[in-house]
Scaffold this motif. Sequence first.
Motif, PDB file in Angstrom:
ATOM      1  N   ALA A  16       5.256  -7.096  12.924  1.00  0.00           N
ATOM      2  CA  ALA A  16       6.259  -7.561  11.963  1.00  0.00           C
ATOM      3  C   ALA A  16       5.661  -8.622  11.053  1.00  0.00           C
ATOM      4  O   ALA A  16       4.754  -9.363  11.432  1.00  0.00           O
ATOM      5  CB  ALA A  16       7.467  -8.119  12.699  1.00  0.00           C
ATOM      6  N   SER A  17       6.186  -8.719   9.852  1.00  0.00           N
ATOM      7  CA  SER A  17       5.794  -9.795   8.946  1.00  0.00           C
ATOM      8  C   SER A  17       6.388 -11.104   9.442  1.00  0.00           C
ATOM      9  O   SER A  17       7.537 -11.147   9.877  1.00  0.00           O
ATOM     10  CB  SER A  17       6.279  -9.499   7.524  1.00  0.00           C
ATOM     11  OG  SER A  17       5.667  -8.328   7.023  1.00  0.00           O
ATOM     12  N   ASP A  18       5.600 -12.159   9.374  1.00  0.00           N
ATOM     13  CA  ASP A  18       6.005 -13.463   9.899  1.00  0.00           C
ATOM     14  C   ASP A  18       6.336 -14.386   8.735  1.00  0.00           C
ATOM     15  O   ASP A  18       5.450 -14.785   7.978  1.00  0.00           O
ATOM     16  CB  ASP A  18       4.866 -14.050  10.739  1.00  0.00           C
ATOM     17  CG  ASP A  18       5.250 -15.361  11.427  1.00  0.00           C
ATOM     18  OD1 ASP A  18       6.321 -15.916  11.102  1.00  0.00           O
ATOM     19  OD2 ASP A  18       4.466 -15.828  12.269  1.00  0.00           O
ATOM     20  N   GLU A 157       4.702 -11.150   0.212  1.00  0.00           N
ATOM     21  CA  GLU A 157       5.181  -9.997   0.977  1.00  0.00           C
ATOM     22  C   GLU A 157       6.285  -9.245   0.239  1.00  0.00           C
ATOM     23  O   GLU A 157       6.331  -8.006   0.272  1.00  0.00           O
ATOM     24  CB  GLU A 157       5.667 -10.448   2.352  1.00  0.00           C
ATOM     25  CG  GLU A 157       4.566 -10.889   3.293  1.00  0.00           C
ATOM     26  CD  GLU A 157       4.052 -12.306   3.027  1.00  0.00           C
ATOM     27  OE1 GLU A 157       3.079 -12.718   3.677  1.00  0.00           O
ATOM     28  OE2 GLU A 157       4.633 -13.011   2.165  1.00  0.00           O
ATOM     29  N   THR A 158       7.179  -9.968  -0.419  1.00  0.00           N
ATOM     30  CA  THR A 158       8.241  -9.303  -1.166  1.00  0.00           C
ATOM     31  C   THR A 158       7.693  -8.619  -2.406  1.00  0.00           C
ATOM     32  O   THR A 158       8.057  -7.486  -2.724  1.00  0.00           O
ATOM     33  CB  THR A 158       9.344 -10.307  -1.537  1.00  0.00           C
ATOM     34  OG1 THR A 158       9.908 -10.851  -0.338  1.00  0.00           O
ATOM     35  CG2 THR A 158      10.453  -9.639  -2.325  1.00  0.00           C
ATOM     36  N   ALA A 244       2.281  -0.765   2.259  1.00  0.00           N
ATOM     37  CA  ALA A 244       3.034  -2.009   2.322  1.00  0.00           C
ATOM     38  C   ALA A 244       3.403  -2.300   3.774  1.00  0.00           C
ATOM     39  O   ALA A 244       3.119  -1.521   4.689  1.00  0.00           O
ATOM     40  CB  ALA A 244       4.284  -1.906   1.461  1.00  0.00           C
ATOM     41  N   SER A 245       4.041  -3.413   3.995  1.00  0.00           N
ATOM     42  CA  SER A 245       4.470  -3.811   5.334  1.00  0.00           C
ATOM     43  C   SER A 245       5.435  -2.790   5.921  1.00  0.00           C
ATOM     44  O   SER A 245       6.032  -1.966   5.211  1.00  0.00           O
ATOM     45  CB  SER A 245       5.163  -5.169   5.265  1.00  0.00           C
ATOM     46  OG  SER A 245       6.348  -5.065   4.489  1.00  0.00           O
ATOM     47  N   ALA A 335       0.707  -7.405  11.219  1.00  0.00           N
ATOM     48  CA  ALA A 335       1.257  -6.795  10.010  1.00  0.00           C
ATOM     49  C   ALA A 335       0.145  -6.182   9.165  1.00  0.00           C
ATOM     50  O   ALA A 335       0.315  -5.104   8.578  1.00  0.00           O
ATOM     51  CB  ALA A 335       2.030  -7.831   9.204  1.00  0.00           C
ATOM     52  N   ASP A 336      -1.006  -6.840   9.115  1.00  0.00           N
ATOM     53  CA  ASP A 336      -2.116  -6.299   8.327  1.00  0.00           C
ATOM     54  C   ASP A 336      -2.680  -5.027   8.944  1.00  0.00           C
ATOM     55  O   ASP A 336      -3.082  -4.108   8.231  1.00  0.00           O
ATOM     56  CB  ASP A 336      -3.221  -7.349   8.172  1.00  0.00           C
ATOM     57  CG  ASP A 336      -2.896  -8.375   7.094  1.00  0.00           C
ATOM     58  OD1 ASP A 336      -2.038  -8.069   6.247  1.00  0.00           O
ATOM     59  OD2 ASP A 336      -3.486  -9.463   7.108  1.00  0.00           O
ATOM     60  N   GLU A 337      -2.719  -4.947  10.276  1.00  0.00           N
ATOM     61  CA  GLU A 337      -3.162  -3.702  10.906  1.00  0.00           C
ATOM     62  C   GLU A 337      -2.210  -2.557  10.575  1.00  0.00           C
ATOM     63  O   GLU A 337      -2.636  -1.421  10.381  1.00  0.00           O
ATOM     64  CB  GLU A 337      -3.270  -3.882  12.423  1.00  0.00           C
ATOM     65  CG  GLU A 337      -4.542  -4.575  12.881  1.00  0.00           C
ATOM     66  CD  GLU A 337      -4.753  -4.447  14.391  1.00  0.00           C
ATOM     67  OE1 GLU A 337      -4.207  -3.508  14.999  1.00  0.00           O
ATOM     68  OE2 GLU A 337      -5.456  -5.308  14.946  1.00  0.00           O
TER      69      GLU A 337
END
Length: 440
Positions: A16-18, A157-158, A244-245, A335-337
């Motif tokens: 997840a994005s933090d 991120e957005t 993207a995420s 999240a990058d993986e």
Amino acid sequence: MKGAYVAIRGPLAAYASDAGHSRGRLYPEAPSPTRSEFQRDRDRIIHCTAFRRLAHKTQVFVPLDGDHFRTRLTHTIEVGQIARALARALRCDEDLAEAVALAHDLGHTPFGHAGEGALEACMAPFGGFDHNAQALRVVTLLERRYARYDGLDLTWETLEGIVKHNGPLLKRDADPHPPFPHPKERAKLASRRTREGIASVASSSFETRLSGAPQDEEPAQTRKLSGYIAAFDATFPLDLSTFASVEAQAAAQADDIAYIGHDIDDGLRAELFSLDDIARTPFIAGVLAHVRDEHPGLERGRVIHELVRRVITAFVEDAIGESLRRLTRISPESADEARRAGEAIVRLSPPMAEAERDIKAFLFANMYRHEKVLGVWERARDAISRLFPAFFESPELMPAEWAAQAVALEDADRAVVVADYIAGMTDRYALNEVKRVFGG
């Protein structure tokens, strides 16, 4: 209880994005004591002018045709709700998924896809028009509300989600992945960007989604990269060769689910096709049979609602199940993986993807190409096709603040200003502009 895990919000997954470790904003800001960074993004989007305009922009039907059909705003709200549901079930950041969902249509023109097609044609000699690039322009340049900067200063991120929610924009080896600038260097680059401005946006086929072709399956290297996205990426790198995420992917999948559901609803209520017509698609036939078996003699309006809610539920539950299977197989630890997995993670299973294609093909043939819709779309295209050359040749016809920007510019840059002005219009405002400029 089946599905109970979906409703309970637990700890976020490793992928997840933090919000506490965001890559930051173009213009660094002190953190909020009461909201996460992604909550702040969502709130800025909701309060911006472009978001309010969505209430008076067409989804498929021009709002003047009826008060109960979806507009861009009601569509966006539905996408946000489904995106949050997907993100929660996948143990991702719901606020980021919602922020991307709420911003994903900010770059759309008046009159829906008809308006976009007309503006694409007008902008073809000047680099084209793409609504995702236009959404980036809106949130980084055209919203002028804050004291220190243009745009909304959203997190990396957005912005990444707005630009890449449908998949990578470059081949993996085409993006050099420049090092992410230090905050002081970002501010310096941002200042230069504001002074010099950035021109041209790129073209895309507005019928790609409507015809049922999955956008993220188009090879990235075959797409023309928007000039604005490329220039912004040089200032604030968005890793254009990666997905993207997971949150942004959830927003993209939510978009497809929402518009399938509400276009079935709107098309049936507008009597563009019948329940028996759409039952020619096997998936719909099965759902409709269950509704009629469980509720014999149910009035048509309730049958439609029951059909639509079951269709949406089936697609949401399938997307959750298939995405969890993919996450288990890929096992991203960050999240990058997840971004660099080399494939989309939030997807439908193959049988449901086929059902989605069948429904899209039906809607394309029986709704978007219906003579009643095409008649309105032709008038909408005509409005924009007349306004663009008028404003391009005589910028003084635009309001003073827009005319001042355009009058001294070279053709390509002037075209971008005219496109910005037209893309921001509501349906009603565009029709009033036609009357003002052409007299009736």
